[in-house]
Design an enzyme around this catalytic site. Sequence first.
Site: not given
Length: 420
Positions: A191, A393
């Site tokens: 990320s 995610h």
Amino acid sequence: MQNYLLSFAILLVGLVVAIKCAAVNAPPANIDFYKLYDNPEAHITFKDRRTTRDRIAAHGYPAEHHHIVTEDGYIVGVFRIPYSHKLQNQNKIRPIVLIQHGLTSCSDAWILSGPNDSLPYLLADAGFDVWLGNGRGNTYSRNHTSRSPLHPYFWRFSWHEIGYFDIAAMIDYALKTNGQGQQSIHYVGHSQGTTVFFTLMSLRPEYNEKIKTAHMFAPIAIMTNMENKLVRKVGPYLGHRNEYSLLFADQEFLPNNDFLLSLFSNFCDADNELRPVCENALQNWSTDSRSNMTAMPDGLATHPSGCSTNQMLHYLQEQQSGHFRQYDYGPQKNLEIYKSEQPPEYPVENISSELHLWYSDNDNMAAVEDVLALSDRLPNKRLHHMEDPMWDHGDFALNIEVRKYLNEPVIEIMKKYEEM
Ligand SMILES: *[C@@H]1O[C@H](CO)[C@@H](O)[C@H](O)[C@H]1NC(C)=O
Ligand SMILES: *[C@@H]1O[C@H](CO)[C@@H](O)[C@H](O)[C@H]1NC(C)=O
Ligand SMILES: *[C@@H]1O[C@H](CO)[C@@H](O)[C@H](O)[C@H]1NC(C)=O
Ligand SMILES: *[C@@H]1O[C@H](CO)[C@@H](O)[C@H](O)[C@H]1NC(C)=O
Ligand SMILES: *[C@@H]1O[C@H](CO)[C@@H](O)[C@H](O)[C@H]1NC(C)=O
């Protein structure tokens, strides 16, 4: 995990506001909650928080804690597993790997699932010299050669500076400290850990020569199609230069984070009598069977780990503009700094290092369309689409099968490069 953390962060904001309101008649300004509670006459006494080093050492691995000074005076805390006690390979060549966390996270995020599943341990046991970075402003990196974190100027940075200064300093320091004459390293980021890499490698292209392979988990640069509801909601307000974003800018996100972290660390950490309560609360909270719930209490004990509000604002600006470009200070200051009213685009076309993009269909932060749009501009990339359509995610960190679907393939690529 990121989703829990986000909800959790919001919960904490509520708590801080509630405490502040309750204390409205008490002494004004910055109340030091930590001192207030950590007092023998109150009923809680805090123990020291365990660091990444302590957590690694508890599994029997050699562990080190380094303080690295950046060109602009920040001091970042970086952890290292220099070799594997199982291999006893301290005198062998051990290729360097640097691993970098996401937003509001820290080095602890990488080791939550323990030696059999977490990437740093698996890398150490595969013969690598493993470094775990921490960006300026998080728990391990609230430090500067001359500026106190209590001073608002300390917080005037975004992920731009984490990439441009912190990651650069970590790479050079690891190369020097490893002491085996290595010229380059492997890199893994999740990320924001990918955003900072794109920033550094596009603006300081000479750093590409110091990279062997780079693995981007849930790459974030272009954010046009991001589906995250919270981001889409606040983006129109905070993603532009206006009175809202000015109020929010240039400060620590969750100013009383240190107190809250201590509270949850004491509440959820392994040797605490209250741990079952923490575990219980988590169990009822989630019906998610994909994440390693055994690792969650440690996740809570170490997160959210602190950042500058500008990191969030910078992301919201990208989401609103559809560009991957530098921080928007407003037309006047932009002219001063960038010599143009609009901030300049990061020249990702100039990232020559070998990039592996690991992305998935169910990621509400890194949308497939955005990853592909970025990929089109990258000269030297390999695409790794996660097969599982539910992969999200947080799965890049805490999926129960992260070893099989992510960590082992990544290590294979590095070993192949090294001919190990
Ligand atoms: C700050 O950096 C100094 C110098 O490296 C180090 O000795 C100290 O322990 C650090 N403090 C914190 C709170 O990280
Ligand atoms: C889950 O996390 C726990 C606690 O760190 C660890 O012991 C276990 O091996 C992990 N399991 C999986 C499948 O990741
Ligand atoms: C470690 O992981 C492997 C592969 O995922 C699994 O087969 C094995 O049972 C695990 N061992 C332990 C002790 O959890
Ligand atoms: C969690 O659920 C169990 C079973 O439904 C219940 O006994 C327990 O009190 C709940 N714990 C919390 C903290 O809500
Ligand atoms: C990208 O690299 C080329 C060739 O070195 C250089 O001319 C160009 O200025 C770079 N682009 C940017 C935006 O830095």
